[in-house]
Each structure stands twice: as structure tokens, then as C-alpha cells.
Design a protein around this motif. Sequence first.
Motif, PDB file in Angstrom:
ATOM      1  N   SER A 166       0.820  -1.216   0.000  1.00 35.11           N
ATOM      2  CA  SER A 166       0.000   0.000   0.000  1.00 35.11           C
ATOM      3  C   SER A 166       0.854   1.266   0.000  1.00 35.11           C
ATOM      4  N   ALA A 184       0.524   3.648   2.083  1.00 35.03           N
ATOM      5  CA  ALA A 184       0.857   3.933   3.478  1.00 35.03           C
ATOM      6  C   ALA A 184       2.154   3.251   3.910  1.00 35.03           C
ATOM      7  N   ASP A 187       8.600   0.958   3.955  1.00 37.70           N
ATOM      8  CA  ASP A 187       8.758   1.065   5.408  1.00 37.70           C
ATOM      9  C   ASP A 187       9.535  -0.107   6.003  1.00 37.70           C
ATOM     10  N   PHE A 227       1.373   2.740  16.776  1.00 35.55           N
ATOM     11  CA  PHE A 227       0.679   3.566  15.791  1.00 35.55           C
ATOM     12  C   PHE A 227       0.440   2.785  14.503  1.00 35.55           C
ATOM     13  N   ASN A 228       1.463   2.081  14.024  1.00 36.93           N
ATOM     14  CA  ASN A 228       1.335   1.339  12.767  1.00 36.93           C
ATOM     15  C   ASN A 228       0.313   0.209  12.869  1.00 36.93           C
ATOM     16  N   VAL A 266      -2.333   0.092  14.873  1.00 37.67           N
ATOM     17  CA  VAL A 266      -3.663   0.711  14.909  1.00 37.67           C
ATOM     18  C   VAL A 266      -4.031   1.238  13.523  1.00 37.67           C
ATOM     19  N   ARG A 267      -3.075   1.849  12.841  1.00 40.92           N
ATOM     20  CA  ARG A 267      -3.331   2.369  11.487  1.00 40.92           C
ATOM     21  C   ARG A 267      -3.749   1.247  10.539  1.00 40.92           C
ATOM     22  N   GLN A 268      -3.109   0.088  10.649  1.00 43.95           N
ATOM     23  CA  GLN A 268      -3.493  -1.043   9.798  1.00 43.95           C
ATOM     24  C   GLN A 268      -4.941  -1.454  10.062  1.00 43.95           C
ATOM     25  N   VAL A 271      -7.379   0.362  11.378  1.00 47.79           N
ATOM     26  CA  VAL A 271      -8.306   1.419  10.992  1.00 47.79           C
ATOM     27  C   VAL A 271      -8.406   1.534   9.472  1.00 47.79           C
ATOM     28  N   SER A 272      -7.268   1.523   8.796  1.00 49.56           N
ATOM     29  CA  SER A 272      -7.247   1.715   7.337  1.00 49.56           C
ATOM     30  C   SER A 272      -7.689   0.489   6.550  1.00 49.56           C
TER      31      SER A 272
END
Length: 152
Positions: A55, A57, A65, A106-107, A109-111, A113-114
Motif C-alpha cells: 500500500s 501507506a 517502510d 501507531f502502525n 492501529v493504522r493497519q 483502521v485503514s
Amino acid sequence: MRVDKKGHSENIALVTATSAAILTLLPVAAHQVGLLSHLPDPPFAIFTSDDITESKAAHPLGIPDGLLGLGSYGGTLALILLSRRHPIARKMLVVKLVADGSAASFNAVRQLVSFGKLCSWCTGTVLCTAAMVFAGRKLIAQETVVVSRRLS
């Protein structure tokens, strides 16, 4: 700086957890640069490593990343190794452990949520990072006390 046997075992735990985090990032980076065509996942619907690591992100500033993570955790490993002999490295390690823990959380949670899913390999990195922070908890507490004493 003298380190007792308990401090030495904490160092071993930090080195082990950080090395494990690096190992979980190697396949991610290899996939992101095209060396691996597929990241295998456990047989649970929550995992979709290929989609997440491919992705936008997962490529901040156009950089995979996984590569950024390898560099970051390599820096953490260097600080761990230097921290036994260099007080400034010890202080930098505390900051780095907190930063690593924050970024990994953070990463994850971002996964969720996204994507509504997780990268299994990234989840392994998160778990290793949690182990790093846990192993460094006394170091973090000691340095926090020193800083708060200086501020008061």
C-alpha cells in the motif's frame, strides 16, 4: 559504568528482542523491493500482509517502510550495544525505545483502521517491539527518575 548480572541479562533480552524485530522485517523489506513475490500469512482472515505492505501507506516518501524499519531497529541495536559503556548512548536508547514502541503501536492501529486487517509480519515486529520496551522498562524508569530530579 558498572553493570551487574541482572543488567547484563536485561541487555541480552533487549538484544534478542531487537534482533527478532529485525528478522520479522527482513521478509517485508524483501517483498517491498521485489525479492519476494508473496508474504505468507497464518490461515486467519485478519491477515493480509501483501496488501498492506504494497500500500501507499507502507511507502512513506516513496521508501518501503520495511527498509526504514531495518535502519531504525539497526540503530536501536547499536544503541543497546553502546549503552553499556557510554552514558549518552544509554540516554538515547531510552528515547529510542519509547519512540520504537510508539511507532509500532501507531502502525498496528493504522493497519486496523485503514484496512480492517493486519500484516502478520508487522504484527510480529509489534510484538518484538513490546518485548524490547518491556526488557528496557527498568532502564526507562531509571533515566526518567534522573531527568525528573534534574528538572525539580
